[in-house]
Design a protein around this motif. Structure first.
Motif, PDB file in Angstrom:
ATOM      1  N   ARG A 159      60.762  50.572  55.541  1.00  0.00           N
ATOM      2  CA  ARG A 159      62.042  50.037  55.070  1.00  0.00           C
ATOM      3  C   ARG A 159      62.117  48.514  55.182  1.00  0.00           C
ATOM      4  NH1 ARG A 159      63.873  54.707  58.055  1.00  0.00           N
ATOM      5  NH2 ARG A 159      64.755  56.281  56.633  1.00  0.00           N
ATOM      6  N   GLY A 160      61.107  47.890  55.760  1.00  0.00           N
ATOM      7  CA  GLY A 160      61.150  46.451  55.959  1.00  0.00           C
ATOM      8  C   GLY A 160      60.952  45.674  54.671  1.00  0.00           C
ATOM      9  N   ASP A 161      60.841  44.366  54.814  1.00  0.00           N
ATOM     10  CA  ASP A 161      60.721  43.481  53.656  1.00  0.00           C
ATOM     11  C   ASP A 161      59.299  43.381  53.120  1.00  0.00           C
ATOM     12  OD1 ASP A 161      63.427  42.913  53.791  1.00  0.00           O
ATOM     13  OD2 ASP A 161      63.123  41.207  55.152  1.00  0.00           O
ATOM     14  N   ASP A 162      58.310  43.781  53.911  1.00  0.00           N
ATOM     15  CA  ASP A 162      56.918  43.628  53.509  1.00  0.00           C
ATOM     16  C   ASP A 162      56.482  44.823  52.663  1.00  0.00           C
ATOM     17  OD1 ASP A 162      54.160  43.281  53.289  1.00  0.00           O
ATOM     18  OD2 ASP A 162      54.039  42.270  55.229  1.00  0.00           O
ATOM     19  N   ALA A 163      56.257  44.591  51.372  1.00  0.00           N
ATOM     20  CA  ALA A 163      55.888  45.681  50.468  1.00  0.00           C
ATOM     21  C   ALA A 163      54.517  46.263  50.810  1.00  0.00           C
ATOM     22  CB  ALA A 163      55.899  45.186  49.025  1.00  0.00           C
TER      23      ALA A 163
END
Length: 478
Positions: A337-341
């Motif tokens: 769910r974080g920002d790092d794809a």
């Protein structure tokens, strides 16, 4: 403004297709660790598989019955959507197989835990392991290990015990099993109880909780051989843990991991082999340069980003072996769910290693926009769709969203030429069509991706069109 200096990254794309999650590899080959040999006296894999087939014969029989009697257009397997066998189906199976309904339910539960049966809603279907049961020893052993991992579900928890106490014992049992494996023979239950007490005390100390017993001291690190003496101030703890240890040993005996009786417990050959495999996985991870086994899910995934796919999967397995399935899956989804794809894609690769036990949690995140494409692909592959064709389950919009997310991973961690090559994996036949759909999909990284693509592309006209699209998305224009 985006730098045009190529990034020094070892990230590489797999074949250009919409479901690419920007996995990575390194160019240099690391020296391979020699394949470990199991302890002396461990039966050969074929003999272990024979033991597993024998122990799971009743479960396989019920699974084959379900394969023939249940399915789409026929009777439903369950009524509550939770894989509980319905009364009607249990009675029918008991009649067909000449067994009691209680026996049928027990064998059904074992078949589910071993992956011989998969339940979706109110329908059941055979698991892939059942299809390979008679010809593939590795499939049989994987099924038995899946049952071994789920030992705490094989027998009902003691009704008179607090759930927190049960959870502590479940968390402490791997160390008890490790000691049994190292002992290579019968171990008195009193010694196991002392070992369990020490481990539970350690767990409570780590959480800064007051240990059992008014005068008990903080637990010391567990030694290779447990201390025989018991603090007199801890009889209450032993009285509470004794029935839970008895339940755990009976549950492990019911799945064939050990024998238990006459005041002692002994691992079976299957149980000893399974514990050795788990310990070996943990040791391999502990020896890795990044020490991934000690990391959080995010740290582990970042450490695996520089590994080849097979090496990364080995790290995933080792990291998972050191944790309960529920906590590991929760950590992986939190990282996704974080920002790092890039971590998002790698998290779902790790969830593929988890397999069937992760299905409920993956289904639960299908409605989360950032995770939906990854979850749909995972579920499609889990349902038996060829990975090459899994992207067909995505809508055009979902596939475009995934393309942007993967491009974000490449922009953050890859080299400029790689981002240019990523254009080949887009569904759209032309760059203008791609830009139109990318602008409409609403991915939060759209502007950054387009700016990075414009900076990396060698065609000035195309780069100008991409920059214009990025500006329009940024300003909200059409």
């Amino acid at each position: 403004m985006t730098s045009r200096i190529p990034r020094d990254s070892r990230l590489r794309l797999v074949r250009p297709r919409p479901l690419a999650a920007a996995p990575s590899a390194v160019n240099e080959r690391r020296p391979r660790r020699p394949a470990p040999r199991p302890p002396e006296g461990t039966p050969a894999p074929a003999e272990l598989a024979r033991m597993a087939r024998s122990g799971l014969a009743a479960a396989a029989r019920v699974a084959r019955w379900a394969d023939n009697a249940l399915g789409p257009g026929r009777d439903a397997a369950t009524t509550d959507g939770k894989a509980t066998l319905s009364d009607t189906t249990a009675e029918r199976a008991a009649s067909d197989l000449g067994l009691t309904t209680d026996r049928i339910r027990a064998d059904w539960d074992t078949a589910r835990l071993a992956g011989l049966v998969e339940v979706h809603g109110d329908s059941a279907r055979p698991g892939w392991r059942l299809r390979a049961w008679d010809r593939d020893d590795s499939a049989v052993l994987r099924g038995w290990v899946a049952l071994f991992d789920a030992w705490s579900l094989a027998s009902p928890e003691p009704a008179d015990q607090e759930p927190a106490a049960v959870a502590e014992v479940v968390s402490a049992m791997p160390q008890v099993l490790s000691f049994l494996q190292l002992s290579a023979g019968p171990v008195p239950v009193e010694q196991l109880l002392d070992l369990l007490r020490q481990r539970v005390t350690e767990l409570r100390t780590e959480r800064c909780e007051v240990p059992y017993g008014a005068g008990s001291e903080a637990a010391t690190p567990l030694a290779a051989v447990p201390v025989a003496d018991t603090d007199p101030a801890e009889p209450a703890q032993d009285a509470e843990l004794a029935p839970l240890l008895d339940w755990a040993l009976h549950a492990l005996a019911s799945v064939g991991a050990l024998t238990y009786g006459t005041g002692q417990a002994t691992l079976t050959p299957l149980g000893s082999w399974a514990v050795w495999v788990k310990l070996e996985q943990i040791c391999v991870a502990a020896q890795s340069p990044a020490g991934n086994i000690e990391q959080s899910a995010e740290g582990m995934l970042r450490g695996c980003a520089q590994l080849r796919p097979n090496a990364a999967r080995a790290e995933y397995r080792a990291w998972l072996a050191a944790r309960t399935v529920g906590s590991a899956v929760g950590e992986l989804l939190f990282a996704a769910r974080g920002d790092d794809a890039l971590l998002r894609g790698l998290a779902f690769e790790a969830l593929r290693v988890v397999g069937a036990p992760a299905e409920p949690d993956v289904r639960a995140v299908v409605d989360e926009p950032a995770l939906r494409p990854y979850a749909l692909l995972w579920l499609a592959e889990h349902d038996g769709v060829d990975p090459e064709d899994a992207h067909e389950v995505l809508t055009r919009e979902e596939a475009t969203w995934l393309w942007v997310d993967t491009a974000a991973a490449v922009a953050d961690h890859g080299e400029a030429p790689m981002l240019v090559r990523h254009l080949e994996s887009a569904l759209q036949p032309t760059v203008p069509a791609l830009l139109t759909e990318v602008r409409a999909v609403g991915h939060p990284r759209t502007v950054q991706v387009l700016v990075a693509l414009a900076a990396a592309h060698p065609d000035p006209a195309l780069a100008k069109a991409v920059r214009r699209a990025a500006f329009q998305v940024h300003t909200g224009g059409s």
